[in-house]
Design a protein around this motif. Structure first.
Motif, PDB file in Angstrom:
ATOM      1  N   ALA A 184      -5.218   6.155  -6.417  1.00 44.31           N
ATOM      2  CA  ALA A 184      -6.293   5.370  -5.799  1.00 44.31           C
ATOM      3  C   ALA A 184      -5.987   5.101  -4.323  1.00 44.31           C
ATOM      4  CB  ALA A 184      -6.461   4.049  -6.547  1.00 44.31           C
ATOM      5  N   LEU A 185      -4.708   4.877  -4.002  1.00 41.60           N
ATOM      6  CA  LEU A 185      -4.305   4.614  -2.620  1.00 41.60           C
ATOM      7  C   LEU A 185      -4.304   5.878  -1.769  1.00 41.60           C
ATOM      8  CD1 LEU A 185      -1.341   2.143  -3.219  1.00 41.60           C
ATOM      9  CD2 LEU A 185      -3.459   1.615  -1.988  1.00 41.60           C
ATOM     10  N   ASP A 216      -1.909   5.919 -11.558  1.00 39.69           N
ATOM     11  CA  ASP A 216      -3.315   5.657 -11.227  1.00 39.69           C
ATOM     12  C   ASP A 216      -3.433   4.904  -9.902  1.00 39.69           C
ATOM     13  OD1 ASP A 216      -4.508   6.901 -13.397  1.00 39.69           O
ATOM     14  OD2 ASP A 216      -4.378   5.121 -14.673  1.00 39.69           O
ATOM     15  N   GLU A 217      -2.580   3.910  -9.700  1.00 35.79           N
ATOM     16  CA  GLU A 217      -2.610   3.132  -8.460  1.00 35.79           C
ATOM     17  C   GLU A 217      -2.278   4.013  -7.251  1.00 35.79           C
ATOM     18  OE1 GLU A 217       0.044  -0.161  -8.941  1.00 35.79           O
ATOM     19  OE2 GLU A 217      -1.272  -1.204 -10.369  1.00 35.79           O
ATOM     20  N   PRO A 266      -5.737   9.480  -2.526  1.00 31.09           N
ATOM     21  CA  PRO A 266      -6.370  10.490  -3.390  1.00 31.09           C
ATOM     22  C   PRO A 266      -6.243  11.922  -2.879  1.00 31.09           C
ATOM     23  CG  PRO A 266      -8.026   9.224  -2.190  1.00 31.09           C
ATOM     24  CD  PRO A 266      -6.718   8.548  -1.952  1.00 31.09           C
ATOM     25  N   ARG A 316       0.822  -1.215   0.000  1.00 26.95           N
ATOM     26  CA  ARG A 316       0.000   0.000   0.000  1.00 26.95           C
ATOM     27  C   ARG A 316       0.862   1.273   0.000  1.00 26.95           C
ATOM     28  NH1 ARG A 316      -5.128  -0.430   0.344  1.00 26.95           N
ATOM     29  NH2 ARG A 316      -5.390   1.705   1.115  1.00 26.95           N
ATOM     30  N   ARG A 351       0.008   3.392 -15.266  1.00 28.96           N
ATOM     31  CA  ARG A 351      -0.709   2.518 -14.319  1.00 28.96           C
ATOM     32  C   ARG A 351      -0.290   2.807 -12.880  1.00 28.96           C
ATOM     33  NH1 ARG A 351       1.104  -1.827 -12.010  1.00 28.96           N
ATOM     34  NH2 ARG A 351       2.743  -2.207 -13.564  1.00 28.96           N
TER      35      ARG A 351
END
Length: 257
Positions: free
Chosen positions: A199-200, A195-196, A202, A155, A192
């Motif tokens: 998402a983790l 984006d990840e 924001p 994470r 990618r």
């Protein structure tokens, strides 16, 4: 250690140990650092989040153990945002990288020992020129350390941002073909990872800024409108500590430029 330049926002964000513990999840959403059990390390983090970077380094080194991570982060943030002299900046990044490398050797399971080694070497590489750093093998060291960070802490949003930036910087400097064949840099992987990371985490202004920079490096002027939107989103965020304030101010300066 000479006297460092004061953070211009240090007086606006006063953290004590209780406030650090209360806001820990949000403050460390990017680096996924565990809340320390050692009160001295928590005190060092309070100095860091207040913008007292030099005192945070001194307190972190004095505490030892997890305090080394505080010292490395404070050194890197100071060097990246506040130090004006290029030689001192580069020396500070190397100092943090060497400390983090020693920390990783002693505690290979510590994700942020690997991360701060990678971050410091990455910023050092930008300082001496990415092409020169790649020739010296620093790119591989950065990439390997970031991948290890993510293996240890899936994470870790900031590691994804840094690894995405690695892909973007390499492609921007040596091209997609050589970047892919020689260094394993791929546009799709970089996008990618951004984006990840978002998402983790924001609510991260620096993730938005780095994403905007990466979009332009990877896909050119055709993504400038989207990059501007990301800068605007970052500039509108409400910072929780002095470091996030530096990130928001960086976003504002990008918009001005």
């Amino acid at each position: 250690m000479g006297k460092w330049i004061a953070c211009p926002h240090a007086g606006e964000y006063a953290f004590d140990a209780a406030a650090v513990r209360r806001h820990w999840a949000r403050l460390h959403a990017g680096d996924a650092e565990p809340l320390p059990a050692d009160a001295a390390v928590v005190d060092a983090w309070a100095l860091f989040h207040s913008g007292e970077f030099q005192k945070a380094v001194e307190a972190g080194l004095a505490a030892g153990g997890d305090g080394i991570t505080v010292a490395n982060k404070a050194t890197c943030i100071y060097a990246n945002y506040l130090e004006k002299k290029e030689k001192i900046r580069l020396d500070l990044f190397l100092e943090a990288a060497m400390r983090a490398e020693s920390q990783a050797a002693e505690r290979p399971e510590c994700a942020n020992a690997w991360y701060w080694q990678a971050y410091a070497l990455g910023r050092y590489s930008q300082g001496i020129s990415v092409a020169k750093a790649l020739a010296q093998g620093l790119g591989t060291r950065v990439k390997d350390a970031l991948e290890r960070t993510m293996q240890l802490q899936p994470r870790h949003a900031d590691a994804r941002v840094a690894l995405a930036a690695f892909h973007a910087e390499v492609i921007d400097k040596v091209g997609m073909l050589i970047g892919g064949m020689t260094y394993g840099a791929k546009k799709e992987t970089g996008l990618r990872l951004y984006d990840e990371a978002l998402a983790l985490n924001p609510a991260s202004a620096i993730t938005l800024v780095e994403y905007a920079n990466g979009l332009v490096m990877l896909e050119g002027e055709m993504r400038m409108k989207e990059a501007t939107r990301l800068y605007e989103q970052a500039a509108a965020m409400q910072p929780l500590d002095a470091v996030q304030r530096l990130d928001v101010e960086l976003a504002k300066s990008e918009l001005e430029n």
